[in-house]
Design an enzyme around this catalytic site. Structure first.
Site, PDB file in Angstrom:
ATOM      1  CG  HIS A  88      57.779  26.226 -23.075  1.00 50.37           C
ATOM      2  ND1 HIS A  88      57.397  27.519 -22.832  1.00 50.37           N
ATOM      3  CD2 HIS A  88      57.873  25.633 -21.863  1.00 50.37           C
ATOM      4  CE1 HIS A  88      57.254  27.700 -21.527  1.00 50.37           C
ATOM      5  NE2 HIS A  88      57.542  26.574 -20.915  1.00 50.37           N
ATOM      6  CG  HIS A 113      56.799  25.766 -32.713  1.00 48.90           C
ATOM      7  ND1 HIS A 113      56.214  26.907 -33.210  1.00 48.90           N
ATOM      8  CD2 HIS A 113      55.808  25.127 -32.029  1.00 48.90           C
ATOM      9  CE1 HIS A 113      54.940  26.962 -32.830  1.00 48.90           C
ATOM     10  NE2 HIS A 113      54.672  25.883 -32.118  1.00 48.90           N
ATOM     11  CG  HIS A 115      53.721  21.255 -30.168  1.00 47.37           C
ATOM     12  ND1 HIS A 115      53.718  21.880 -28.941  1.00 47.37           N
ATOM     13  CD2 HIS A 115      53.628  22.244 -31.090  1.00 47.37           C
ATOM     14  CE1 HIS A 115      53.619  23.189 -29.105  1.00 47.37           C
ATOM     15  NE2 HIS A 115      53.561  23.437 -30.403  1.00 47.37           N
ATOM     16  CG  HIS A 132      51.997  24.112 -34.471  1.00 54.18           C
ATOM     17  ND1 HIS A 132      51.696  24.279 -33.130  1.00 54.18           N
ATOM     18  CD2 HIS A 132      51.233  23.058 -34.897  1.00 54.18           C
ATOM     19  CE1 HIS A 132      50.793  23.377 -32.767  1.00 54.18           C
ATOM     20  NE2 HIS A 132      50.507  22.633 -33.820  1.00 54.18           N
ATOM     21  CB  THR A 200      48.707  25.446 -28.685  1.00 53.86           C
ATOM     22  OG1 THR A 200      50.083  25.508 -29.075  1.00 53.86           O
ATOM     23  CG2 THR A 200      47.825  25.226 -29.900  1.00 53.86           C
ATOM     24  CB  THR A 201      52.069  28.596 -25.806  1.00 56.87           C
ATOM     25  OG1 THR A 201      52.175  29.622 -26.797  1.00 56.87           O
ATOM     26  CG2 THR A 201      52.630  27.299 -26.346  1.00 56.87           C
TER      27      THR A 201
END
Length: 249
Positions: A88, A113, A115, A132, A200-201
């Site tokens: 992801h 990580h 996005h 993040h 957020t996941t």
């Protein structure tokens, strides 16, 4: 949030699958496993659908509450370990010992990580990339520092990470980056917006302290294209309702 669950998601913030009961729950960013369906995939994910303090959000600076926020005590002094493609995102794992201090509490940096495009927005503006930095205290409570990237010069720290990014989910490559490299990802001015939010996941657990840095750093268009090409999809959850929350600035 129980300590074990919180620490699991601090160290594996976005895995390619999530375990619920005896079943493997697959989720993603489109189709039947996309964000609009996360809350339907498992009882463990219901917070994604019913939560009132979900992340990300659109930070509206004109309605944010003006106050004197304390400086975040950054103490990043350990090197990186690996960069992992977890299905992801591309995630950089950090050797133990680095962290931040806020609210008189020490939160250890577990990983950071990326996005693309950004998950959080500022006054409706989306950024091409967002990082993040995920931290956990000794009780498993989470604090996330979000860093926005704007188009500009090639980012030399990202270049080191991008050169080691695995191209297949579940793979990892050793990444040799110093603590100074990690520090240099951050802007010199570390003023921030603050709000209470969630992962957020999935499972979208709430009670996460969010600190969104006001000042972006640069990334080149070529770097964003490379990340998007390796990942193969946009990995941003849509912004969520603010509801009764107060955003501090």
């Amino acid at each position: 949030m129980k300590k074990g669950i919180a620490l699991f998601f601090a160290t594996a913030f976005a895995t390619s699958v999530a375990m619920a009961g005896h079943h493997t729950i697959h989720w993603g960013y489109s189709g039947h496993g996309g964000p609009e369906h996360w809350g339907e995939l498992s009882d463990d994910f219901k917070m994604c659908m019913i939560g009132r303090n979900q992340s990300p959000i659109d930070i509206r600076t004109d309605t944010a509450y003006q106050t004197k926020l304390p400086a975040i005590g950054f103490d990043y002094h350990t090197p990186t370990k690996d960069v992992v493609d977890n299905g992801h995102t591309e995630q950089v794992d950090i050797e133990a010992g680095s962290g931040i201090t806020i609210d008189g509490i020490r939160f250890e940096l577990k990983q950071f990580h990326f996005h693309t495009p950004s998950e959080n927005r500022i006054d409706g503006k989306s950024f091409p990339l967002e990082a993040h930095f995920v931290h956990a205290d000794e009780h498993g409570n989470l604090a996330v520092v979000a860093l926005m990237f704007k188009y500009g010069k090639t980012n030399p720290v990202l270049a080191k990470i991008w050169n080691k990014m695995p191209k297949h989910a579940g793979k990892k490559h050793h990444l040799t980056m110093t603590a100074e490299d990690v520090q240099h990802l951050l802007p010199k001015n570390r003023a921030y917006y603050r709000f209470n939010g969630s992962l957020t996941t999935p499972p979208c657990s709430e009670g996460v302290r969010w600190f969104v840095l006001k000042h972006p750093v640069t990334v080149s268009k070529a770097q964003v294209r490379k990340f998007a090409r390796i990942l193969g999809f946009a990995n941003n959850r849509p912004v969520q309702p603010i509801n009764a929350r107060v955003i501090l600035k």
